[in-house]
Write a protein that holds these residues in place. Structure first.
Motif, PDB file in Angstrom:
ATOM      1  N   GLY A   8       0.506  17.527  -6.031  1.00 26.65           N
ATOM      2  CA  GLY A   8      -0.328  18.677  -6.336  1.00 26.65           C
ATOM      3  C   GLY A   8      -1.740  18.359  -6.774  1.00 26.65           C
ATOM      4  O   GLY A   8      -2.540  19.277  -6.988  1.00 26.65           O
ATOM      5  N   GLY A   9      -2.066  17.089  -6.909  1.00 25.18           N
ATOM      6  CA  GLY A   9      -3.417  16.723  -7.298  1.00 25.18           C
ATOM      7  C   GLY A   9      -4.405  17.040  -6.197  1.00 25.18           C
ATOM      8  O   GLY A   9      -4.040  17.254  -5.043  1.00 25.18           O
ATOM      9  N   GLY A  10      -5.672  17.068  -6.561  1.00 25.52           N
ATOM     10  CA  GLY A  10      -6.712  17.366  -5.604  1.00 25.52           C
ATOM     11  C   GLY A  10      -8.040  17.550  -6.283  1.00 25.52           C
ATOM     12  O   GLY A  10      -8.204  17.225  -7.460  1.00 25.52           O
ATOM     13  N   SER A  11      -8.990  18.080  -5.534  1.00 21.06           N
ATOM     14  CA  SER A  11     -10.339  18.316  -6.034  1.00 21.06           C
ATOM     15  C   SER A  11     -10.606  19.807  -6.129  1.00 21.06           C
ATOM     16  O   SER A  11     -10.375  20.549  -5.170  1.00 21.06           O
ATOM     17  CB  SER A  11     -11.360  17.654  -5.103  1.00 21.06           C
ATOM     18  N   VAL A  12     -11.080  20.246  -7.294  1.00 18.94           N
ATOM     19  CA  VAL A  12     -11.396  21.652  -7.518  1.00 18.94           C
ATOM     20  C   VAL A  12     -12.712  21.770  -8.269  1.00 18.94           C
ATOM     21  O   VAL A  12     -13.175  20.817  -8.897  1.00 18.94           O
ATOM     22  CB  VAL A  12     -10.293  22.385  -8.312  1.00 18.94           C
ATOM     23  N   ALA A  91      -8.981  13.097 -14.105  1.00 24.17           N
ATOM     24  CA  ALA A  91      -8.167  11.947 -14.491  1.00 24.17           C
ATOM     25  C   ALA A  91      -7.015  11.790 -13.505  1.00 24.17           C
ATOM     26  O   ALA A  91      -6.766  12.659 -12.673  1.00 24.17           O
ATOM     27  CB  ALA A  91      -7.614  12.126 -15.906  1.00 24.17           C
ATOM     28  N   VAL A  92      -6.316  10.672 -13.625  1.00 20.80           N
ATOM     29  CA  VAL A  92      -5.036  10.517 -12.951  1.00 20.80           C
ATOM     30  C   VAL A  92      -3.977  11.064 -13.889  1.00 20.80           C
ATOM     31  O   VAL A  92      -3.905  10.661 -15.047  1.00 20.80           O
ATOM     32  CB  VAL A  92      -4.740   9.049 -12.607  1.00 20.80           C
ATOM     33  N   TYR A  93      -3.176  11.973 -13.395  1.00 20.16           N
ATOM     34  CA  TYR A  93      -2.139  12.606 -14.200  1.00 20.16           C
ATOM     35  C   TYR A  93      -0.779  11.994 -13.881  1.00 20.16           C
ATOM     36  O   TYR A  93      -0.401  11.875 -12.717  1.00 20.16           O
ATOM     37  CB  TYR A  93      -2.119  14.118 -13.939  1.00 20.16           C
ATOM     38  N   TYR A  94      -0.048  11.618 -14.929  1.00 15.32           N
ATOM     39  CA  TYR A  94       1.240  10.956 -14.793  1.00 15.32           C
ATOM     40  C   TYR A  94       2.357  11.791 -15.393  1.00 15.32           C
ATOM     41  O   TYR A  94       2.212  12.355 -16.474  1.00 15.32           O
ATOM     42  CB  TYR A  94       1.233   9.603 -15.508  1.00 15.32           C
ATOM     43  N   CYS A  95       3.474  11.827 -14.709  1.00 12.65           N
ATOM     44  CA  CYS A  95       4.673  12.462 -15.227  1.00 12.65           C
ATOM     45  C   CYS A  95       5.488  11.430 -16.000  1.00 12.65           C
ATOM     46  O   CYS A  95       5.629  10.281 -15.569  1.00 12.65           O
ATOM     47  CB  CYS A  95       5.502  13.038 -14.085  1.00 12.65           C
ATOM     48  N   SER A 101      18.697   6.281 -21.545  1.00 12.89           N
ATOM     49  CA  SER A 101      18.623   5.050 -20.765  1.00 12.89           C
ATOM     50  C   SER A 101      17.240   4.425 -20.736  1.00 12.89           C
ATOM     51  O   SER A 101      17.087   3.270 -20.341  1.00 12.89           O
ATOM     52  CB  SER A 101      19.113   5.293 -19.344  1.00 12.89           C
ATOM     53  N   GLY A 102      16.220   5.179 -21.137  1.00 14.34           N
ATOM     54  CA  GLY A 102      14.881   4.634 -21.129  1.00 14.34           C
ATOM     55  C   GLY A 102      13.803   5.660 -20.905  1.00 14.34           C
ATOM     56  O   GLY A 102      14.055   6.867 -20.897  1.00 14.34           O
ATOM     57  N   THR A 103      12.590   5.149 -20.729  1.00 16.84           N
ATOM     58  CA  THR A 103      11.418   5.972 -20.458  1.00 16.84           C
ATOM     59  C   THR A 103      10.934   5.673 -19.050  1.00 16.84           C
ATOM     60  O   THR A 103      10.843   4.516 -18.642  1.00 16.84           O
ATOM     61  CB  THR A 103      10.301   5.685 -21.472  1.00 16.84           C
ATOM     62  N   TYR A 104      10.587   6.719 -18.303  1.00 13.50           N
ATOM     63  CA  TYR A 104      10.233   6.564 -16.903  1.00 13.50           C
ATOM     64  C   TYR A 104       8.894   7.221 -16.603  1.00 13.50           C
ATOM     65  O   TYR A 104       8.530   8.235 -17.206  1.00 13.50           O
ATOM     66  CB  TYR A 104      11.337   7.164 -16.017  1.00 13.50           C
ATOM     67  N   TRP A 105       8.165   6.627 -15.660  1.00 14.41           N
ATOM     68  CA  TRP A 105       6.844   7.098 -15.279  1.00 14.41           C
ATOM     69  C   TRP A 105       6.734   7.281 -13.779  1.00 14.41           C
ATOM     70  O   TRP A 105       7.288   6.504 -12.999  1.00 14.41           O
ATOM     71  CB  TRP A 105       5.772   6.094 -15.711  1.00 14.41           C
ATOM     72  N   GLY A 106       5.990   8.293 -13.378  1.00 12.60           N
ATOM     73  CA  GLY A 106       5.612   8.429 -11.991  1.00 12.60           C
ATOM     74  C   GLY A 106       4.399   7.566 -11.709  1.00 12.60           C
ATOM     75  O   GLY A 106       3.836   6.932 -12.607  1.00 12.60           O
ATOM     76  N   LYS A 107       3.970   7.536 -10.461  1.00 11.74           N
ATOM     77  CA  LYS A 107       2.834   6.709 -10.068  1.00 11.74           C
ATOM     78  C   LYS A 107       1.493   7.405 -10.263  1.00 11.74           C
ATOM     79  O   LYS A 107       0.452   6.759 -10.182  1.00 11.74           O
ATOM     80  CB  LYS A 107       2.988   6.269  -8.614  1.00 11.74           C
ATOM     81  N   GLY A 108       1.507   8.686 -10.511  1.00 13.81           N
ATOM     82  CA  GLY A 108       0.292   9.421 -10.812  1.00 13.81           C
ATOM     83  C   GLY A 108      -0.264  10.201  -9.631  1.00 13.81           C
ATOM     84  O   GLY A 108      -0.018   9.878  -8.473  1.00 13.81           O
ATOM     85  N   THR A 109      -1.029  11.232  -9.952  1.00 11.97           N
ATOM     86  CA  THR A 109      -1.732  12.012  -8.948  1.00 11.97           C
ATOM     87  C   THR A 109      -3.129  12.326  -9.484  1.00 11.97           C
ATOM     88  O   THR A 109      -3.296  12.653 -10.655  1.00 11.97           O
ATOM     89  CB  THR A 109      -0.959  13.310  -8.605  1.00 11.97           C
TER      90      THR A 109
END
Length: 115
Positions: A8-12, A91-95, A101-109
């Motif tokens: 869903g990232g992009g330029s606005v 910015a780059v937004y990360y989920c 079991s742990g902490t998890y991250w997306g690669k960002g958008t």
């Protein structure tokens, strides 16, 4: 095994809106908490908003009243609805998802807001 994927990232333009989604390999409701973080060039990663399994939310002061975090059961996603966007939101937004079991991250958008 556990994977989070942002989209869903992009330029606005300033004042515009954007909707970010975070898809989980398992149930998005299996996380104790899900959050959105962002990192601008040359700056530290910071919390934008998060939501607990019980549905309580927390927002950074800089985005209160403009951003809303939620979960979409139909699409199995965590959503960040961003409105009244400002150039400083660029910015780059990360989920982020947290469970026993742990902490998890997306690669960002990437979100770019122009003046």
């Amino acid at each position: 095994q556990v994977q989070l994927v942002e989209s869903g990232g992009g330029s606005v333009q300033a004042g515009g809106s954007l909707r970010l989604s975070c898809a989980a390999s398992g149930s998005i409701f299996s996380f104790n908490a899900v959050g959105w973080y962002r990192q601008a060039p040359g700056k530290q990663r910071e919390l934008v908003a998060d939501i607990t399994r019980g549905g309580s939310t927390n927002y950074a002061d800089s985005v209160k009243g403009r951003f809303t975090i939620s979960r979409d059961s139909a699409k199995n996603t965590a959503v960040l609805q961003m409105s009244s966007l400002k150039p400083e939101d660029t910015a780059v937004y990360y989920c982020n998802g947290r469970k026993l079991s742990g902490t998890y991250w997306g690669k960002g958008t990437l979100v770019t807001v122009s003046s």
